[in-house]
Design a protein around this motif. Sequence first.
Motif, short mmCIF file in Angstrom:
data_model
loop_
_atom_site.label_atom_id
_atom_site.label_comp_id
_atom_site.label_asym_id
_atom_site.label_seq_id
_atom_site.Cartn_x
_atom_site.Cartn_y
_atom_site.Cartn_z
N CYS B 4 0.85 -1.19 0.00
CA CYS B 4 0.00 0.00 0.00
C CYS B 4 0.89 1.24 0.00
CB CYS B 4 -0.89 -0.02 1.24
SG CYS B 4 -1.89 1.44 1.34
N LEU B 5 0.66 2.09 -0.96
CA LEU B 5 1.52 3.27 -1.09
C LEU B 5 1.41 4.20 0.11
CD1 LEU B 5 1.14 4.09 -4.89
CD2 LEU B 5 3.14 3.16 -3.74
N ASP B 6 0.26 4.14 0.83
CA ASP B 6 0.11 4.98 2.02
C ASP B 6 1.15 4.65 3.08
OD1 ASP B 6 -2.70 6.45 1.81
OD2 ASP B 6 -2.87 4.47 0.91
N VAL B 8 4.26 4.17 2.56
CA VAL B 8 5.56 4.78 2.25
C VAL B 8 5.83 6.01 3.13
CG1 VAL B 8 7.01 5.80 0.46
CG2 VAL B 8 5.54 3.85 -0.10
N PRO B 9 4.95 7.03 3.09
CA PRO B 9 5.23 8.17 3.98
C PRO B 9 5.21 7.78 5.45
CG PRO B 9 3.08 8.42 2.87
CD PRO B 9 3.78 7.27 2.22
N ILE B 12 8.57 6.34 6.36
CA ILE B 12 9.60 7.39 6.36
C ILE B 12 9.51 8.19 7.67
CG2 ILE B 12 10.33 9.53 5.19
CD1 ILE B 12 9.58 8.05 2.55
N LEU B 16 12.24 8.61 10.88
CA LEU B 16 12.59 9.87 11.55
C LEU B 16 12.35 9.74 13.06
CD1 LEU B 16 13.41 12.84 11.40
CD2 LEU B 16 11.03 13.41 10.83
N MET B 33 17.91 10.32 7.16
CA MET B 33 16.72 10.49 6.31
C MET B 33 17.12 10.43 4.84
SD MET B 33 13.75 10.65 7.67
CE MET B 33 12.57 11.77 6.93
N LEU B 37 15.68 7.74 2.28
CA LEU B 37 14.97 8.14 1.06
C LEU B 37 15.63 7.53 -0.17
CD1 LEU B 37 14.31 11.87 2.01
CD2 LEU B 37 12.56 10.14 1.60
N VAL B 40 14.68 3.86 -0.19
CA VAL B 40 13.26 3.68 -0.49
C VAL B 40 12.97 3.96 -1.96
CG1 VAL B 40 10.94 4.57 -0.01
CG2 VAL B 40 12.50 4.14 1.88
N SER B 41 13.68 4.94 -2.53
CA SER B 41 13.42 5.28 -3.94
C SER B 41 13.81 4.12 -4.86
CB SER B 41 14.17 6.55 -4.34
OG SER B 41 15.55 6.32 -4.39
N LEU B 45 7.89 -1.09 -4.89
CA LEU B 45 6.76 -0.59 -4.08
C LEU B 45 5.65 -1.63 -3.95
CD1 LEU B 45 6.65 3.23 -4.96
CD2 LEU B 45 7.76 2.11 -3.05
#
Lengths: 291, 291
Positions: B4-6, B8-9, B12, B16, B33, B37, B40-41, B45
């Motif tokens: 689920c793309l939700d 991802v944030p 992240i 933090l 961070m 990032l 993760v990139s 996904l």
Amino acid sequence: MRACLDCVPCFIRQALDASRLITDDENKHKEVMTRVLKEVSGFDLNLSPPEFGQIIHRIIRKEFNNPDPYEKLKKLSTQRALSIVDSVKEKIKNSNNSFETAVRFAIAGNIMDFGMKSDWDDKIIMNSFDKALKTSIDSSLVEELYNELSKAKTILVLGDNAGEAVFDKLLIETFPENKKIYYAVKGSPVINDVTLVDAEDAKIHEVAEIISNGADIQGTVLRQCSEEFMSIYNNADVIISKGQGNFETLTNEKAKIYFLLQIKCQVIADFYDYKLGDWKVTTTNRLKESQ
Amino acid sequence: MRACLDCVPCFIRQALDASRLITDDENKHKEVMTRVLKEVSGFDLNLSPPEFGQIIHRIIRKEFNNPDPYEKLKKLSTQRALSIVDSVKEKIKNSNNSFETAVRFAIAGNIMDFGMKSDWDDKIIMNSFDKALKTSIDSSLVEELYNELSKAKTILVLGDNAGEAVFDKLLIETFPENKKIYYAVKGSPVINDVTLVDAEDAKIHEVAEIISNGADIQGTVLRQCSEEFMSIYNNADVIISKGQGNFETLTNEKAKIYFLLQIKCQVIADFYDYKLGDWKVTTTNRLKESQ
């Protein structure tokens, strides 16, 4: 406002929200998220939140070849605002202090913000208007603002969100008469911020001259604004700034600026020792005194 | 549960949060961070949320050379749980249905989860215990579970968070007598999930044999679990799974598993048509029927 790492996951979520507003194609969402993550991983994390948002929203607009992903949501905001504007107008008219009541509804309208959450939640939005007359605000500063407006020749209002502008118009209608009033909008779309077409939908042109700030960044980053805008900004006798984006980009400016906003972001709340959900009337001067 | 793309944030933000638990050095936060990032990139996904979390938390532990960033928060959770355990024990003892009351407090304890929010918020946590006797749960399924336990020889409880384990112990104490009981913990630290040392701090060893699942992933991903764990899993007469992580990784398994959890994530709530904050008693069978 200085850079904040908390904004990183928030902007990545915004990118996802914006992608979903544009298409239901999950593969395209994944593709855009991968692109956004790649770009963000190369960012200088000292960027201010609006600069960060500007780059993210530029990627989104470019990736989808869509100059205004929030167009529908902005139209919906304006329609919903117009659907209640007569009853709000009546409340302002029948109030003992029309100006303060109009200030209250202008702050209530600041709820129409799709930075924190892209879904339309009518309950949350209407609740903001329901509590407009009850929420605690600094009435003495509202009175001070009215006195300043009385003495002013030119007034500049910095708009924030589409939809919200409908209530900014009601506020402008309670200003003392015979003033030159400017209403500043974004130069081109960024998230659901008010642009020329949105301000016209809200009929702002009936009460003020709509001017573009020339930028596509949330808030008002003066070094990115057009010469035309800067000339008006520098010569305005009173500046009223709506919303969080303008607040976070203008708090350290020399000019005396009156801020009207709702606190919707925990990072901003923590930074200024406010509470999430607070309604704020404050000025650059007040903020300097409290530092 | 599918990717689920939700998430991802959210992951992240977790990176933090974890960084801030380890050090106050903002430059180090930025460095980590940027690293996260970058990684993760490059991610597929399509990874499931726990697989995603596993990679993120491995990066954090490696970057900070800290095998257990949530150690302090886990100790605090256990201490706070132990500070109220006697009053909860009393409530269970004086209840008409000790087993259901113990189930309720075991679900209440599931609030001690630092995936969604890394700050300790005593008010939110204590509120969960205050409402333990009032919150709606499926009592008929609790009764069914007790009947199954009565017939069982071996019982496997899959632990979730440190601190929460203190209340899992109280639940185990209400099981029918003379059973072989296993309490599974994570093989090595991941976020604030219960590990061997945390389970011992909660005195689980007094009521069950603590076993490691051999993995450092949130939830129970069977293909990552040790042979020893799988042997116990495959031979247990009743399996009780605590919390969201175990829920999202086990809902599609063939075995009949009883889930006890609070719904704390909007993505999971939406996926199963639950509401955020719901307290759930359900089983793999029930979930299959409702599909």
